[in-house]
Design a protein around this motif. Sequence first.
Motif, PDB file in Angstrom:
ATOM      1  N   ILE A 100       0.910  -1.217  -0.092  1.00 35.32           N
ATOM      2  CA  ILE A 100      -0.023  -0.064   0.047  1.00 35.32           C
ATOM      3  C   ILE A 100       1.026   1.093  -0.089  1.00 35.32           C
ATOM      4  N   TYR A 101       0.551   2.028  -0.853  1.00 36.91           N
ATOM      5  CA  TYR A 101       1.486   3.420  -0.987  1.00 36.91           C
ATOM      6  C   TYR A 101       0.519   4.674  -1.660  1.00 36.91           C
ATOM      7  N   ASN A 102       1.132   5.672  -1.453  1.00 38.86           N
ATOM      8  CA  ASN A 102       0.670   6.894  -2.026  1.00 38.86           C
ATOM      9  C   ASN A 102       1.384   6.974  -3.467  1.00 38.86           C
ATOM     10  N   GLU A 103       0.482   6.846  -4.475  1.00 37.62           N
ATOM     11  CA  GLU A 103       1.273   7.012  -5.843  1.00 37.62           C
ATOM     12  C   GLU A 103       1.470   8.315  -6.237  1.00 37.62           C
ATOM     13  N   LYS A 104       1.191   9.279  -5.481  1.00 36.54           N
ATOM     14  CA  LYS A 104       1.580  10.746  -5.750  1.00 36.54           C
ATOM     15  C   LYS A 104       3.107  11.101  -5.170  1.00 36.54           C
ATOM     16  N   ASN A 105       3.710  10.232  -4.490  1.00 39.41           N
ATOM     17  CA  ASN A 105       4.988  10.108  -3.912  1.00 39.41           C
ATOM     18  C   ASN A 105       6.086   9.252  -4.768  1.00 39.41           C
ATOM     19  N   PRO A 106       6.690  10.185  -5.405  1.00 43.26           N
ATOM     20  CA  PRO A 106       7.759   9.441  -6.258  1.00 43.26           C
ATOM     21  C   PRO A 106       8.552   8.460  -5.575  1.00 43.26           C
ATOM     22  N   GLY A 107       9.011   8.847  -4.380  1.00 41.85           N
ATOM     23  CA  GLY A 107       9.767   7.988  -3.728  1.00 41.85           C
ATOM     24  C   GLY A 107       9.477   6.697  -3.396  1.00 41.85           C
ATOM     25  N   SER A 108       8.155   6.805  -2.539  1.00 41.84           N
ATOM     26  CA  SER A 108       7.403   5.558  -2.532  1.00 41.84           C
ATOM     27  C   SER A 108       7.098   4.597  -3.699  1.00 41.84           C
ATOM     28  N   LYS A 109       6.676   5.363  -4.869  1.00 42.52           N
ATOM     29  CA  LYS A 109       6.535   4.443  -6.075  1.00 42.52           C
ATOM     30  C   LYS A 109       7.771   3.736  -6.269  1.00 42.52           C
ATOM     31  N   MET A 110       8.947   4.332  -6.219  1.00 37.83           N
ATOM     32  CA  MET A 110      10.349   3.655  -6.760  1.00 37.83           C
ATOM     33  C   MET A 110      10.611   2.691  -5.645  1.00 37.83           C
ATOM     34  N   TYR A 111      10.549   2.918  -4.446  1.00 42.03           N
ATOM     35  CA  TYR A 111      10.820   2.069  -3.274  1.00 42.03           C
ATOM     36  C   TYR A 111       9.957   0.614  -3.373  1.00 42.03           C
ATOM     37  N   VAL A 112       8.588   0.847  -3.673  1.00 40.88           N
ATOM     38  CA  VAL A 112       7.774  -0.314  -3.737  1.00 40.88           C
ATOM     39  C   VAL A 112       8.142  -1.132  -5.099  1.00 40.88           C
ATOM     40  N   GLY A 113       8.338  -0.361  -6.068  1.00 36.81           N
ATOM     41  CA  GLY A 113       8.747  -0.814  -7.384  1.00 36.81           C
ATOM     42  C   GLY A 113      10.020  -1.826  -7.061  1.00 36.81           C
ATOM     43  N   MET A 114      10.826  -1.157  -6.435  1.00 36.94           N
ATOM     44  CA  MET A 114      12.086  -1.982  -6.130  1.00 36.94           C
ATOM     45  C   MET A 114      11.605  -3.511  -5.443  1.00 36.94           C
ATOM     46  N   LYS A 115      11.133  -3.238  -4.557  1.00 32.22           N
ATOM     47  CA  LYS A 115      10.303  -4.528  -3.641  1.00 32.22           C
ATOM     48  C   LYS A 115       9.897  -5.438  -4.540  1.00 32.22           C
ATOM     49  N   VAL A 116       8.728  -5.017  -5.533  1.00 33.13           N
ATOM     50  CA  VAL A 116       7.953  -5.800  -6.152  1.00 33.13           C
ATOM     51  C   VAL A 116       8.844  -6.495  -7.130  1.00 33.13           C
TER      52      VAL A 116
END
Length: 284
Positions: free
Chosen positions: A34-50
């Motif tokens: 679960i993450y805020n898609e408006k936050n570029p850092g969160s999007k990047m970190y979740v992408g790495m984990k996925v």
Amino acid sequence: MVQILDGKKLSKKILEKIAENVKEAAFSIKLASIYNEKNPGSKMYVGMKVRRAASVGIDSEEFKIDDTWNTDQVLRLIDKLNHDDSVSGILVQSPLGQHIDESAVFNAISPIKDVDGLAAYNQGLLFENAEEKHVVSATPAGVMALLKAYDYSFTGKNALVIGRSVLFGRPMSILLTNADMTVTLAHSKTPTDQLQQFAQTADLIVVAVGKANWFQLDHLKATATVIDVGANKLDGQTVGDVVFQKTAAQVSWITPVPGGVGPMTIATLIQHTYELAKFQHRGE
């Protein structure tokens, strides 16, 4: 000459072992993020984990929220995932937004799906140094795994942890205390002269303040180990919280950025996902 604590190399070995375990597992494994898609850092970190999860055969599902969401909506989503037997672990990537009570969100995650160990239940077991199995926040757990892989001797030594966040600094200080170190917990507001006094007697210094090239103290112990938890963007480059060259010239061991704590955090998170799935399917 300073030695490097190579988190990238160790994380690769951990992920290879997880991939073998997942392949042999008689159950499915899925990480829900679960993450805020408006936050570029969160999007990047979740992408790495996925991507890392996929590399070892673990499925992922992303749940994107935005600034229109409120705490109750996120809590309902958490409840749904808690009751979804296909979901092995739930990851909440902070920050979700100023309007969301993240403490309530973390604490709503079922302890057996709390893949990042941030709910009060798992934090309490860590505080107790309980024998009961519990999940420890992935970054401090990754730091401990990295130190142990290099046969670091904890008992009786002095540690300085700079950073007091619930996500890292506080659990890190407890883990080191549980490992029989004498721990000083400082932060970015600790006066520089006091930090200097603490640092020059520390055998282990862990820096996690989230400010690029923030740590640059002198007179460190030649035998000291420095762990840089920072990951900051500066002039298009990823740099840590520690001024690397100046600090490395003074100590015996240091983590690089990138390639130190970051890869260990992700590998540990993936390992937690597998272990939680195994626990949930015990007896099957």
